[in-house]
Design a protein around this motif. Sequence first.
Motif, PDB file in Angstrom:
ATOM      1  N   LEU A   1       0.798  -1.218   0.000  1.00 37.09           N
ATOM      2  CA  LEU A   1       0.000   0.000   0.000  1.00 37.09           C
ATOM      3  C   LEU A   1       0.835   1.275   0.000  1.00 37.09           C
ATOM      4  O   LEU A   1       0.288   2.364  -0.168  1.00 37.09           O
ATOM      5  N   LEU A   2       2.153   1.141   0.203  1.00 41.47           N
ATOM      6  CA  LEU A   2       3.037   2.299   0.220  1.00 41.47           C
ATOM      7  C   LEU A   2       4.229   2.057  -0.680  1.00 41.47           C
ATOM      8  O   LEU A   2       4.668   0.925  -0.854  1.00 41.47           O
ATOM      9  N   SER A   3       4.766   3.146  -1.204  1.00 45.10           N
ATOM     10  CA  SER A   3       6.077   3.095  -1.842  1.00 45.10           C
ATOM     11  C   SER A   3       6.993   4.006  -1.046  1.00 45.10           C
ATOM     12  O   SER A   3       6.531   4.902  -0.327  1.00 45.10           O
ATOM     13  N   GLN A   4       8.271   3.759  -1.181  1.00 45.80           N
ATOM     14  CA  GLN A   4       9.266   4.509  -0.428  1.00 45.80           C
ATOM     15  C   GLN A   4      10.366   4.918  -1.391  1.00 45.80           C
ATOM     16  O   GLN A   4      10.774   4.140  -2.241  1.00 45.80           O
ATOM     17  N   GLN A   5      10.830   6.163  -1.261  1.00 45.99           N
ATOM     18  CA  GLN A   5      11.906   6.657  -2.110  1.00 45.99           C
ATOM     19  C   GLN A   5      12.876   7.449  -1.256  1.00 45.99           C
ATOM     20  O   GLN A   5      12.461   8.244  -0.412  1.00 45.99           O
ATOM     21  N   ARG A   6      14.154   7.224  -1.491  1.00 46.00           N
ATOM     22  CA  ARG A   6      15.167   7.997  -0.785  1.00 46.00           C
ATOM     23  C   ARG A   6      15.482   9.231  -1.615  1.00 46.00           C
ATOM     24  O   ARG A   6      15.799   9.141  -2.784  1.00 46.00           O
ATOM     25  N   LEU A   7      15.350  10.396  -0.989  1.00 48.54           N
ATOM     26  CA  LEU A   7      15.707  11.672  -1.602  1.00 48.54           C
ATOM     27  C   LEU A   7      16.770  12.316  -0.723  1.00 48.54           C
ATOM     28  O   LEU A   7      16.451  12.886   0.331  1.00 48.54           O
ATOM     29  N   GLY A   8      18.018  12.185  -1.121  1.00 47.14           N
ATOM     30  CA  GLY A   8      19.106  12.678  -0.294  1.00 47.14           C
ATOM     31  C   GLY A   8      19.172  11.903   1.004  1.00 47.14           C
ATOM     32  O   GLY A   8      19.263  10.685   1.003  1.00 47.14           O
ATOM     33  N   ARG A   9      19.045  12.605   2.097  1.00 45.15           N
ATOM     34  CA  ARG A   9      19.078  11.958   3.416  1.00 45.15           C
ATOM     35  C   ARG A   9      17.695  11.568   3.914  1.00 45.15           C
ATOM     36  O   ARG A   9      17.557  10.971   4.980  1.00 45.15           O
ATOM     37  N   ASN A  10      16.669  11.916   3.160  1.00 47.71           N
ATOM     38  CA  ASN A  10      15.291  11.674   3.608  1.00 47.71           C
ATOM     39  C   ASN A  10      14.644  10.512   2.866  1.00 47.71           C
ATOM     40  O   ASN A  10      14.944  10.262   1.694  1.00 47.71           O
ATOM     41  N   LEU A  11      13.749   9.848   3.558  1.00 46.40           N
ATOM     42  CA  LEU A  11      12.849   8.884   2.920  1.00 46.40           C
ATOM     43  C   LEU A  11      11.526   9.589   2.698  1.00 46.40           C
ATOM     44  O   LEU A  11      11.069  10.343   3.555  1.00 46.40           O
TER      45      LEU A  11
END
Length: 106
Positions: free
Chosen positions: A61-71
């Motif tokens: 139900l979720l996707s996750q992406q790393r953007l720099g130091r943040n998820l």
Amino acid sequence: MEENDVIRALASLAQSHRLRIFRLLVVAGQQGLTPGALGEALALPAATLSFHLKELSQAGLLSQQRLGRNLVYRAAFEQMNGLLAYLSENCCQGEACLPMQAKPCC
């Protein structure tokens, strides 16, 4: 969508914190939210939030992406729409149903 996927998704959403997390992510749309923003909005400790995000992710139900130091977490709209389609597949005995009718067809 397969029946086992539907059961996993519904079981994941059948908990108040996870339902609230998912609804916040639906509102956020494709921008998504960081765990910090989710934790602040829901007043959840990081460990609790992490557990619930893992459960929602495992249910697809979720996707996750790393953007720099943040998820950044986003609602998986394709999975959500598949779940809704599965639940309403035989609604109205196959007849077209208008969503905002004064009298629901189902």
